[in-house]
Design a protein around this motif. Structure first.
Motif, mmCIF file in Angstrom:
data_model
loop_
_atom_site.group_PDB
_atom_site.id
_atom_site.type_symbol
_atom_site.label_atom_id
_atom_site.label_comp_id
_atom_site.label_asym_id
_atom_site.label_seq_id
_atom_site.Cartn_x
_atom_site.Cartn_y
_atom_site.Cartn_z
ATOM 1 N N ARG A 20 20.983 -0.983 -11.735
ATOM 2 C CA ARG A 20 20.477 -0.796 -13.092
ATOM 3 C C ARG A 20 18.961 -0.592 -13.124
ATOM 4 O O ARG A 20 18.401 -0.219 -14.147
ATOM 5 N N GLU A 21 18.307 -0.855 -12.029
ATOM 6 C CA GLU A 21 16.847 -0.736 -11.967
ATOM 7 C C GLU A 21 16.443 0.728 -12.150
ATOM 8 O O GLU A 21 17.134 1.642 -11.713
ATOM 9 N N THR A 22 15.317 0.935 -12.782
ATOM 10 C CA THR A 22 14.800 2.297 -12.960
ATOM 11 C C THR A 22 13.462 2.501 -12.264
ATOM 12 O O THR A 22 13.057 3.634 -12.044
ATOM 13 N N ASP A 23 12.778 1.429 -11.905
ATOM 14 C CA ASP A 23 11.484 1.535 -11.231
ATOM 15 C C ASP A 23 11.620 1.030 -9.804
ATOM 16 O O ASP A 23 11.754 -0.163 -9.560
ATOM 17 N N TYR A 24 11.611 1.954 -8.861
ATOM 18 C CA TYR A 24 11.773 1.613 -7.449
ATOM 19 C C TYR A 24 10.445 1.647 -6.696
ATOM 20 O O TYR A 24 10.419 1.496 -5.492
ATOM 21 N N SER A 25 9.359 1.843 -7.420
ATOM 22 C CA SER A 25 8.056 1.918 -6.763
ATOM 23 C C SER A 25 7.668 0.545 -6.225
ATOM 24 O O SER A 25 8.111 -0.487 -6.728
ATOM 25 N N ASN A 26 6.874 0.569 -5.210
ATOM 26 C CA ASN A 26 6.334 -0.643 -4.582
ATOM 27 C C ASN A 26 7.373 -1.540 -3.932
ATOM 28 O O ASN A 26 7.101 -2.713 -3.688
ATOM 29 N N LEU A 27 8.543 -1.009 -3.653
ATOM 30 C CA LEU A 27 9.525 -1.794 -2.907
ATOM 31 C C LEU A 27 9.255 -1.628 -1.417
ATOM 32 O O LEU A 27 8.710 -0.618 -0.976
ATOM 33 N N PRO A 28 9.633 -2.597 -0.617
ATOM 34 C CA PRO A 28 9.360 -2.515 0.820
ATOM 35 C C PRO A 28 10.289 -1.516 1.501
ATOM 36 O O PRO A 28 11.331 -1.148 0.947
#
Length: 107
Positions: A20-28
């Motif tokens: 459901r997440e829409t912001d995947y930025s800054n993930l490892p």
């Protein structure tokens, strides 16, 4: 059971439902694997595509004809050993390259 009182609400934590997440930025950087007859096969592939779109380094192994938990239930099979070894190798790489040791942390 995991969600408890949150079940059925619109307040589901992203860690409980990452699709459901829409912001995947800054993930490892991410490693995952999935079997082709896994119930979450499509969701896993979609998640990986979203990570790629966000420029998150991703390594995905797909195991033909494997089901959910094949690595555990078939831990003595060649493909189960292969999946487990890949997981261990990627985990070791991550801890050696991304984990900050206590001595590296500035207070």
């Amino acid at each position: 059971m995991y969600l408890g009182d949150l079940y059925g609400s619109n307040n589901i934590p992203k860690y409980a439902a990452p699709a459901r997440e829409t912001d995947y930025s800054n993930l490892p950087p991410t490693y995952t694997y999935v079997g082709t007859i896994e119930p979450f096969f499509d969701e896993t592939k979609n998640y990986v595509e979203e990570l790629k779109k966000a420029n998150v380094p991703i390594h995905l192994n797909i195991y033909e004809g494997c089901f959910h938990g094949f690595d555990i239930l078939g831990s003595k099979t060649n493909i189960g050993k292969e999946a487990r070894n890949a997981l261990i190798e990627n985990f070791q790489y991550a801890t050696n390259n991304y984990f900050k040791k206590q001595t590296d942390v500035k207070l």
